[in-house]
Each structure stands twice: as structure tokens, then as C-alpha cells.
Design a protein around this motif. Structure first.
Motif, short mmCIF file in Angstrom:
data_model
loop_
_atom_site.label_atom_id
_atom_site.label_comp_id
_atom_site.label_asym_id
_atom_site.label_seq_id
_atom_site.Cartn_x
_atom_site.Cartn_y
_atom_site.Cartn_z
N ASP A 40 13.96 33.40 39.37
CA ASP A 40 14.99 34.26 38.79
C ASP A 40 16.21 33.46 38.35
OD1 ASP A 40 15.94 33.53 41.24
OD2 ASP A 40 16.25 35.55 42.00
N ARG A 41 16.07 32.15 38.28
CA ARG A 41 17.17 31.28 37.84
C ARG A 41 16.58 30.08 37.09
NH1 ARG A 41 21.84 30.19 41.99
NH2 ARG A 41 22.33 32.27 41.18
N GLN A 82 28.94 27.48 35.66
CA GLN A 82 27.50 27.35 35.46
C GLN A 82 27.15 26.24 34.48
OE1 GLN A 82 27.57 31.88 34.67
NE2 GLN A 82 25.45 31.49 35.27
N THR A 111 23.16 26.57 33.87
CA THR A 111 22.46 27.40 34.86
C THR A 111 22.64 28.86 34.50
OG1 THR A 111 22.83 25.75 36.60
CG2 THR A 111 22.27 27.98 37.31
N THR A 112 21.53 29.58 34.44
CA THR A 112 21.60 30.98 34.07
C THR A 112 20.56 31.80 34.82
OG1 THR A 112 21.43 32.56 32.23
CG2 THR A 112 20.08 30.59 32.10
N ASP A 113 20.92 33.05 35.12
CA ASP A 113 19.98 33.99 35.73
C ASP A 113 19.40 34.94 34.69
OD1 ASP A 113 20.60 32.82 38.13
OD2 ASP A 113 22.00 34.38 38.76
N SER A 141 17.17 31.95 43.10
CA SER A 141 18.59 32.03 43.43
C SER A 141 18.80 32.21 44.94
CB SER A 141 19.24 33.19 42.66
OG SER A 141 18.61 34.42 42.99
#
Length: 232
Positions: A40-41, A82, A111-113, A141
Motif C-alpha cells: 500500500d506504499r 515525502q 514516497t506515495t500511498d 505502510s
């Protein structure tokens, strides 16, 4: 009286030695637990490479290129916390005839979800100046949610193995003497190649969105457990 007691003691000792003496015995086994979970990341590493005839010009143009890339990244709702920028690298290019200008390089890690936005993010930064893709790493995450499950599975596997061995040896499984954790770690999937031309990656996004499939992350745990063996 002593002569009468001595034979009785010898008989008792012989009878005791005929019984399986497993009270001090033990068995050591290992167990492994593996839990799969959808990532999820993601961490996207984007390279910005700028070439110019002189070092000063390469640096000036490079700062403009990086600023445009960061602005485009932030337009996706990604906060500065991020974003990580690697140290600037400046070097001289060499062609067939010797020195041929200068090259400035930096890598921007994002970095992103929002995994669904990654194809659009990669395609968009191409237009703003990013021209290399170091790769995309997918992770979890909150890996702690899965570590406990992996440990539970590892201990359960160790116990099942110990019970089978104890039964085969004609004994029963007793209490746990000791338990050691052999490490808990995440095995994340990885997508992307080192220093891929980001223009090629952008073509893949348009033609094949499945190229950015996240796959599955795995959390692995290992234990070594020592159990007491009990005579039946």
C-alpha cells in the motif's frame, strides 16, 4: 539390617533404570511463518540529468530542471516530507574526441500511498524534466500488522514439527524450554530497472498500465524453539 536393605536398594535402582528417562531430554526445532499482503506504499526514484557545454551552465539549467520536476510532483498532492533529493553529482562528459561538456545529476525519491496515481506521476514528470527512472519499490505502510501473524505461524509450525518428532520417538511434548526469534523481515516486490530511460517507461505506461502492477509483499518470521520431552 544393612544386608537386608542393600538388595532392596539394588532392585529399586534396576527397576528405575528400566523406565524411559526422558525428563531431562529435550528437542529443538525451527519454524517459519510467511504472510502475504498487498503493498500500500511505493517509493519512486526519478533521475534528473542535465547536460551543458560548461559546468556553470549545467548547474544553472539543472536547478531549473529539478525545480520543475518538484513542482510537478507536488501537484499530485505529495508533501515535502515525502520527497527526498540525493546529493548533486557534477561530472565532465567524454566523447570520441575527448571532453564534451558537463553533466549534472540528481535523483528525486518520492514516497506515495496513492498507488493508482503512479503511472500518471511517472508520465507527467517526463514532461517536466525527469529523464531517468531508477525504479519503483513497493512496500507496506504498517508492516507491524503482519509481523505478529508471521511470528504466530512460525511458532505454530515449530510446535507441529516438534509434536511429530516426539510422537515418532515414543514420547510426549512437554513445556517450552527456550525460544529464539531468528529475525522478522519484509520481502517487498520490486518493479522497474536501474536507470531506465524514463521516456521508455512513459511509453510503457500508455501502452501497458499493468507494467506497474504492485505484486505482493511478504513478511517472513523465523523461530527456534526447544521443548521438554516427557516419557509416556
Amino acid at each position: 539390617m544393612l544386608r537386608l536393605l542393600l538388595p532392596a536398594l539394588l532392585l529399586a535402582a534396576a527397576a528405575a533404570s528400566a523406565q524411559p528417562a526422558l525428563d531431562d531430554g529435550a528437542i529443538t526445532v525451527s519454524g517459519e511463518g510467511l504472510v502475504s499482503a498487498p503493498p500500500d506504499r511505493a517509493v519512486v526514484r526519478l533521475g534528473v540529468v542535465t547536460e551543458a557545454p560548461t559546468a556553470a551552465e549545467a548547474l544553472r539549467q539543472h536547478e531549473d530542471d529539478v525545480a520543475r520536476v518538484l513542482a510537478r510532483v507536488r501537484s499530485f498532492g505529495i508533501a515535502d516530507r515525502q520527497i527526498q533529493i540525493d546529493a548533486l553529482q557534477l561530472g565532465q562528459n567524454y566523447g570520441p574526441n575527448g571532453p564534451d561538456g558537463y553533466q549534472a545529476t540528481r535523483v528525486v525519491s518520492v514516497t506515495t500511498d496513492s498507488l493508482a496515481a503512479i503511472p500518471d506521476l511517472v508520465a507527467s514528470v517526463v514532461e517536466s524534466g525527469a529523464n531517468r527512472l531508477d525504479g519503483i519499490g513497493y512496500t507496506l505502510s504498517e508492516p507491524g500488522r503482519y509481523r505478529d501473524r508471521a511470528l504466530d505461524e512460525a511458532v505454530a509450525q515449530a510446535r507441529a514439527k516438534a509434536e511429530r518428532l516426539a510422537t515418532a520417538a515414543g514420547a510426549s511434548l512437554g513445556e517450552v524450554v527456550s525460544i529464539q526469534e531468528q529475525g522478522v523481515g519484509m520481502v517487498p516486490p520490486y518493479r522497474g530497472g536501474a536507470m531506465m530511460d524514463v521516456a521508455v517507461a512513459a511509453v510503457r505506461v500508455e501502452a501497458e498500465p499493468g507494467a506497474y502492477s504492485t505484486g505482493s509483499s511478504q513478511v517472513r518470521a523465523g523461530v527456534v524453539v526447544r521443548y521438554r520431552l516427557v516419557a509416556r
